[in-house]
Design an enzyme around this catalytic site. Structure first.
Site, PDB file in Angstrom:
ATOM      1  N   LYS A 116       0.839  -1.206   0.000  1.00 26.67           N
ATOM      2  CA  LYS A 116       0.000   0.000   0.000  1.00 26.67           C
ATOM      3  C   LYS A 116       0.875   1.257   0.000  1.00 26.67           C
ATOM      4  O   LYS A 116       1.997   1.221   0.495  1.00 26.67           O
ATOM      5  CB  LYS A 116      -0.870   0.024   1.272  1.00 26.67           C
ATOM      6  CG  LYS A 116      -2.007  -0.970   1.300  1.00 26.67           C
ATOM      7  CD  LYS A 116      -2.801  -0.816   2.591  1.00 26.67           C
ATOM      8  CE  LYS A 116      -3.948  -1.810   2.672  1.00 26.67           C
ATOM      9  NZ  LYS A 116      -4.979  -1.625   1.646  1.00 26.67           N
ATOM     10  N   ARG A 129     -10.268 -11.472   1.868  1.00 17.80           N
ATOM     11  CA  ARG A 129     -11.083 -12.552   1.302  1.00 17.80           C
ATOM     12  C   ARG A 129     -10.333 -13.882   1.359  1.00 17.80           C
ATOM     13  O   ARG A 129     -10.958 -14.942   1.443  1.00 17.80           O
ATOM     14  CB  ARG A 129     -11.513 -12.192  -0.129  1.00 17.80           C
ATOM     15  CG  ARG A 129     -10.406 -12.036  -1.110  1.00 17.80           C
ATOM     16  CD  ARG A 129     -10.789 -11.210  -2.326  1.00 17.80           C
ATOM     17  NE  ARG A 129     -10.852  -9.774  -2.031  1.00 17.80           N
ATOM     18  CZ  ARG A 129     -11.188  -8.837  -2.917  1.00 17.80           C
ATOM     19  NH1 ARG A 129     -11.501  -9.165  -4.158  1.00 17.80           N
ATOM     20  NH2 ARG A 129     -11.209  -7.583  -2.573  1.00 17.80           N
TER      21      ARG A 129
HETATM   22  N1  BES Z   1      -8.138  -3.719   4.401  1.00 16.44           N
HETATM   23  C1  BES Z   1      -8.309  -3.310   3.061  1.00 16.44           C
HETATM   24  C2  BES Z   1      -9.611  -2.548   2.817  1.00 16.44           C
HETATM   25  C3  BES Z   1      -9.727  -1.209   3.513  1.00 16.44           C
HETATM   26  C4  BES Z   1      -9.378  -0.060   2.838  1.00 16.44           C
HETATM   27  C5  BES Z   1     -10.222  -1.106   4.785  1.00 16.44           C
HETATM   28  C6  BES Z   1      -9.513   1.164   3.452  1.00 16.44           C
HETATM   29  C7  BES Z   1     -10.366   0.127   5.403  1.00 16.44           C
HETATM   30  C8  BES Z   1     -10.011   1.267   4.738  1.00 16.44           C
HETATM   31  C9  BES Z   1      -8.330  -4.530   2.145  1.00 16.44           C
HETATM   32  O1  BES Z   1      -7.545  -5.591   2.554  1.00 16.44           O
HETATM   33  C10 BES Z   1      -7.803  -4.088   0.827  1.00 16.44           C
HETATM   34  O2  BES Z   1      -6.679  -3.720   0.755  1.00 16.44           O
HETATM   35  N2  BES Z   1      -8.650  -4.173  -0.194  1.00 16.44           N
HETATM   36  C11 BES Z   1      -8.281  -3.779  -1.512  1.00 16.44           C
HETATM   37  C12 BES Z   1      -8.740  -4.854  -2.461  1.00 16.44           C
HETATM   38  C13 BES Z   1      -8.210  -4.706  -3.862  1.00 16.44           C
HETATM   39  C14 BES Z   1      -6.728  -4.903  -3.882  1.00 16.44           C
HETATM   40  C15 BES Z   1      -8.899  -5.715  -4.749  1.00 16.44           C
HETATM   41  C16 BES Z   1      -8.946  -2.444  -1.818  1.00 16.44           C
HETATM   42  O3  BES Z   1     -10.081  -2.246  -1.406  1.00 16.44           O
HETATM   43  O4  BES Z   1      -8.302  -1.599  -2.423  1.00 16.44           O
HETATM   44 MN    MN Z   2      -5.551  -5.405   1.936  1.00 16.81          MN
END
Ligand code: BES
Ligand code: MN
Ligand code: ZN
Length: 504
Positions: free
Chosen positions: A279, A353
């Protein structure tokens, strides 16, 4: 905080502050507020006539009587807004605002009349529950890692004073339930606010285990080897990049003999760096709360243990960090979940997931039904619904109906998202049974379709709470930091499956 119910006359109550209320537009206070007004020789009526008190929603007026005419030295007059707009959610938020104001004034002991009781649909029991919830949720602070502030005082005792003896029993029931569910929500907040160097998967499991022992719940913590033996290749594929050992938390509550247990499943990522698909730096600190789903499930079990409904519930929380270590899963890797299905990992940041795939498979193996999973799963749900409501994805209308009613009663808003079959195509993979990412648009729905591969067509609902888990500023029952949503929805949902007599 203690919330008590006492029968008596609010004008005679010895406390640091009595709280009364006023609807907007009322020129002469009635009921208990009227009794206080009379004891003060019409002071409230005069202040209303002068325009100093209007009864507008959000108005809080602190008056000093210095013990003259009333047993208490202070009176707080709370504006209720118009009677038409008054709801149980307003009772809860008002109680939170009052508790914060009293705390800021260093008042430790207060007595209140029941806001809204006697008004149309608002029954005494629900009002008392909302007052207790509001007071506990609104005065919550996470200060585990701060030097103690010298003048920090919180409201310690709130007494709901009622002069109608017949209402004391329902008020007491409501207040007790309110304390239990609010303490559970605050427990979830404590877990989610905790930094990830403190709340590792091991520490998360230890806190769940301690709670289980205190409340009389069954508890098993599965380690990496046990998860390996059970075939949890998807969960362990996420854990591989971290130095911290993963833990799979299992909590059981038995209140209904050998009835099939309901399954509560929570995402337990104690920190989400994104893994190899790392990230960006900005805001990454918020990913310490990526175990909020797991925290809410564990916390809901605490309230359930205390409320003792006649149902069986099993909670599952796969807990791990998502780190980009040398052993980490890489984009393109293929993992095999416990149910035998294979997953091409396109993006290691879609890890929630992956851990839920094995938790849901395990829930099926344990024959839990219905299944309700809770996860900070996608940023996309925040794009869709903002911080107002969390998303519900389901294959079962009756379950959605129960969830909606449970959320509404708790003042936690949810919104059903579509599960049109066409969305399933996005997670097709050329090399495995599915891939873990479907692209940006409709990302929250793709995630739900991914989870659906692991539920074996059982009644199931997926709660994507990524938009509502953390709040920026205080508002009503919410304070800065973890919201504790949807703990109270989950508790109501479980209670809804218990025979009515057992629910209270
Ligand atoms: N934990 C994150 C989602 C999240 C984002 C929670 C912001 C709280 C605040 C999750 O694991 C994630 O990174 N999801 C990605 C999925 C994508 C890579 C398909 C996302 O939502 O960008
Ligand atoms: Mn994530
Ligand atoms: Zn995540």
């Amino acid at each position: 905080m203690h919330v008590r119910v006492a029968s008596g006359d609010i004008t005679q109550t010895e406390t640091q502050c009595v709280v009364v209320n006023l609807f907007q537009g009322v020129v002469a206070p009635a009921g208990a507020s009227g009794a206080v007004d009379r004891a003060l020789s019409g002071m409230l009526t005069e202040l209303i006539a002068a325009g100093d008190i209007t009864g507008k929603w959000g108005e809080l007026t602190l008056l000093h009587t210095i013990g003259r005419a009333l047993a208490a030295p202070r009176v707080l007059v709370a504006g209720l807004g118009t009677a038409d707009e008054f709801t149980i959610d307003r009772v809860r938020d008002l109680s939170a605002n009052i508790a914060r104001l009293l705390g800021a004034r260093r008042i430790r002991d207060a007595a209140t009349i029941t806001h809204g009781a006697g008004l149309r649909a608002l029954d005494a029991e629900s009002c008392a529950q909302a007052i207790a919830e509001g007071a506990l949720l609104g005065s919550y602070r996470f200060d585990a890692h701060k030097q103690p502030e010298e003048d920090a005082t919180r409201l310690k005792t709130l007494t709901i004073v009622e002069n109608d003896q017949a209402k004391v029993a329902p008020l007491t029931r409501g207040a007790e339930r309110g304390v239990i569910v609010a303490e559970a929500a605050n427990f979830a907040r404590d877990l989610a606010n905790e930094p990830s160097n403190v709340l590792t998967p091991t520490e998360f499991a230890a806190r769940a285990e301690t709670m289980a022992r205190e409340e009389g719940l069954g508890c098993r913590i599965l380690d990496r080897d046990e998860c390996q033996q059970m075939g949890m290749g998807s969960f362990l594929g996420v854990a591989k990049g971290s130095q911290q050992p993963p833990k799979f938390i299992v909590l059981t509550y038995r209140g209904a003999g050998d009835a099939r247990p309901l399954g509560l499943i929570g995402k337990g990522i104690t920190f989400d760096t994104g893994g190899i698909s790392i990230k960006p730096a900005a805001g990454m600190e918020e990913m310490k709360a990526d175990m909020t789903g797991g925290a809410c499930v564990v916390a809901a079990m605490r309230a359930i243990a205390r409320l003792r409904p006649a149902v069986n519930v099993t909670a599952l929380v796969p807990a791990t960090e998502n780190m980009p270590g040398g052993g980490a899963t890489k984009p393109g890797d293929v993992l095999r979940a416990m149910n035998g299905k294979t997953i091409e990992v396109i993006n290691t940041d879609a890890e929630g997931r992956l851990v839920l795939a094995d938790a849901l498979s395990y829930a099926v193996k344990l024959d839990l039904s219905p299944l309700v999973d809770v996860a900070t799963l996608t940023a996309a749900i925040g794009i869709a619904l903002g911080d107002v409501a969390y998303g519900v994805f389901s294959n079962n209308d009756a379950l959605v109906g129960r969830l909606r009613a449970s959320a509404t009663a708790a003042g936690e808003k949810c919104w059903e998202m579509p599960m049109f079959a066409e969305y399933r195509d996005a997670i097709k993979s050329p090399v495995a049974d599915m891939r873990n990412s479907g692209g940006r648009n409709a990302g929250a729905i793709f995630a739900a379709f991914f989870l659906k591969e692991f539920i074996d067509d059982r009644p199931w609902a997926h709660l994507d709470i990524a938009g509502v888990d953390f709040v920026e500023k205080e508002k009503g029952v919410l304070v800065k930091g973890s919201s504790g949503i949807p703990v109270r929805t989950l508790v109501n949902l479980v209670l809804s499956y218990a025979p009515a007599a057992e629910a209270s």
